[in-house]
Design a protein around this motif. Structure first.
Motif, PDB file in Angstrom:
ATOM      1  N   UNK A 210      -0.896   1.122   7.993  1.00 19.16           N
ATOM      2  CA  UNK A 210      -1.844   2.024   8.631  1.00 19.16           C
ATOM      3  C   UNK A 210      -1.245   3.380   8.993  1.00 19.16           C
ATOM      4  N   UNK A 211       0.048   3.408   9.241  1.00 24.73           N
ATOM      5  CA  UNK A 211       0.700   4.620   9.737  1.00 24.73           C
ATOM      6  C   UNK A 211       1.920   4.920   8.869  1.00 24.73           C
ATOM      7  N   UNK A 212       2.113   6.208   8.580  1.00 28.87           N
ATOM      8  CA  UNK A 212       3.180   6.628   7.685  1.00 28.87           C
ATOM      9  C   UNK A 212       3.964   7.803   8.275  1.00 28.87           C
ATOM     10  N   UNK A 213       5.256   7.805   7.990  1.00 34.57           N
ATOM     11  CA  UNK A 213       6.070   8.960   8.322  1.00 34.57           C
ATOM     12  C   UNK A 213       5.999  10.007   7.219  1.00 34.57           C
ATOM     13  N   UNK A 214       6.730  11.098   7.428  1.00 38.22           N
ATOM     14  CA  UNK A 214       6.703  12.219   6.494  1.00 38.22           C
ATOM     15  C   UNK A 214       7.698  12.046   5.353  1.00 38.22           C
ATOM     16  N   UNK A 215       8.629  11.145   5.501  1.00 38.77           N
ATOM     17  CA  UNK A 215       9.572  10.873   4.419  1.00 38.77           C
ATOM     18  C   UNK A 215      10.898  11.588   4.591  1.00 38.77           C
TER      19      UNK A 215
ATOM     20  N   UNK B 236      11.934  10.063  -2.415  1.00 37.35           N
ATOM     21  CA  UNK B 236      11.599  10.274  -1.005  1.00 37.35           C
ATOM     22  C   UNK B 236      11.301   8.896  -0.425  1.00 37.35           C
ATOM     23  N   UNK B 237      11.936   8.587   0.684  1.00 41.40           N
ATOM     24  CA  UNK B 237      11.773   7.288   1.332  1.00 41.40           C
ATOM     25  C   UNK B 237      10.885   7.444   2.564  1.00 41.40           C
ATOM     26  N   UNK B 238       9.882   6.573   2.644  1.00 41.53           N
ATOM     27  CA  UNK B 238       8.926   6.600   3.732  1.00 41.53           C
ATOM     28  C   UNK B 238       8.987   5.287   4.514  1.00 41.53           C
ATOM     29  N   UNK B 239       8.870   5.376   5.830  1.00 40.66           N
ATOM     30  CA  UNK B 239       8.628   4.160   6.590  1.00 40.66           C
ATOM     31  C   UNK B 239       7.158   4.128   6.995  1.00 40.66           C
ATOM     32  N   UNK B 240       6.648   2.927   7.148  1.00 40.86           N
ATOM     33  CA  UNK B 240       5.241   2.736   7.437  1.00 40.86           C
ATOM     34  C   UNK B 240       5.082   1.523   8.343  1.00 40.86           C
TER      35      UNK B 240
ATOM     36  N   UNK C 152       4.484  -4.875  11.920  1.00 40.92           N
ATOM     37  CA  UNK C 152       5.429  -4.991  10.813  1.00 40.92           C
ATOM     38  C   UNK C 152       5.715  -3.578  10.301  1.00 40.92           C
ATOM     39  N   UNK C 153       6.925  -3.375   9.809  1.00 36.66           N
ATOM     40  CA  UNK C 153       7.318  -2.057   9.298  1.00 36.66           C
ATOM     41  C   UNK C 153       7.895  -2.220   7.896  1.00 36.66           C
ATOM     42  N   UNK C 154       7.522  -1.319   7.044  1.00 38.52           N
ATOM     43  CA  UNK C 154       8.023  -1.342   5.674  1.00 38.52           C
ATOM     44  C   UNK C 154       8.641  -0.019   5.291  1.00 38.52           C
ATOM     45  N   UNK C 155       9.506  -0.085   4.284  1.00 39.41           N
ATOM     46  CA  UNK C 155      10.043   1.112   3.649  1.00 39.41           C
ATOM     47  C   UNK C 155       9.488   1.165   2.222  1.00 39.41           C
ATOM     48  N   UNK C 156       9.068   2.347   1.854  1.00 38.04           N
ATOM     49  CA  UNK C 156       8.571   2.603   0.510  1.00 38.04           C
ATOM     50  C   UNK C 156       9.291   3.827  -0.036  1.00 38.04           C
ATOM     51  N   UNK C 157       9.227   4.039  -1.330  1.00 39.01           N
ATOM     52  CA  UNK C 157       9.842   5.229  -1.904  1.00 39.01           C
ATOM     53  C   UNK C 157       8.998   5.760  -3.046  1.00 39.01           C
TER      54      UNK C 157
ATOM     55  N   UNK D 189       0.192   5.739  16.539  1.00 41.66           N
ATOM     56  CA  UNK D 189       1.583   5.423  16.198  1.00 41.66           C
ATOM     57  C   UNK D 189       2.122   6.536  15.314  1.00 41.66           C
ATOM     58  N   UNK D 190       3.288   7.028  15.657  1.00 40.01           N
ATOM     59  CA  UNK D 190       3.948   8.051  14.851  1.00 40.01           C
ATOM     60  C   UNK D 190       5.304   7.544  14.406  1.00 40.01           C
ATOM     61  N   UNK D 191       5.677   7.899  13.181  1.00 37.74           N
ATOM     62  CA  UNK D 191       6.950   7.462  12.608  1.00 37.74           C
ATOM     63  C   UNK D 191       7.715   8.686  12.111  1.00 37.74           C
ATOM     64  N   UNK D 192       8.999   8.707  12.394  1.00 32.82           N
ATOM     65  CA  UNK D 192       9.852   9.805  11.967  1.00 32.82           C
ATOM     66  C   UNK D 192      11.101   9.239  11.315  1.00 32.82           C
ATOM     67  N   UNK D 193      11.280   9.554  10.036  1.00 31.54           N
ATOM     68  CA  UNK D 193      12.445   9.087   9.295  1.00 31.54           C
ATOM     69  C   UNK D 193      13.596  10.080   9.411  1.00 31.54           C
TER      70      UNK D 193
END
Length: 124
Positions: free
Chosen positions: A112-117, A93-97, A33-38, A2-6
């Protein structure tokens, strides 16, 4: 895999709005499920918001409740974070995961999977 791109970050004045997007690759997107972190400079990464795989349930940090809204479009494999009434303390910096089970959580290590922010800067 899984890849995520913000996308959607930028510079905004206090009181303004931004909409962040997270594009997710991989099959069975609705099972994640998807979360946003910062993460602000010199601080630990913190939870912002999360949404269930079905989109039926959400969680928010107290600091953003009532100002931010998380949503998802499972057909397009996208997750969004609408941010209103932005404050300088939202600068980070905001990350989705994504996590491999559909139930949302605030716990960073569950993802388990994180974007680059993407950088969000709110000027006063």
């Amino acid at each position: 895999q899984v890849q995520l791109v913000e996308s959607g970050g930028g510079l905004v004045q206090a009181g303004g709005s931004l909409r962040l997007s997270c594009a997710v690759s991989g099959r069975t997107f609705s099972r994640y499920a998807v979360g946003w972190f910062r993460q602000a400079p010199g601080k630990e990464r913190e939870f912002v918001a999360a949404i269930r795989g079905s989109g039926e349930s959400t969680l928010y940090a107290d600091s953003v409740k009532g100002r931010f809204t998380i949503s998802r479009d499972n057909a397009k494999k996208m997750v969004f974070l609408q941010m209103n009434s932005l404050k300088p303390e939202d600068t980070a910096i905001y990350y989705c995961a994504a996590k491999s089970l559909p139930y949302e959580t605030r716990v960073l290590t569950s993802y388990d999977y994180w974007g680059q922010g993407t950088q969000v800067t709110v000027s006063s």
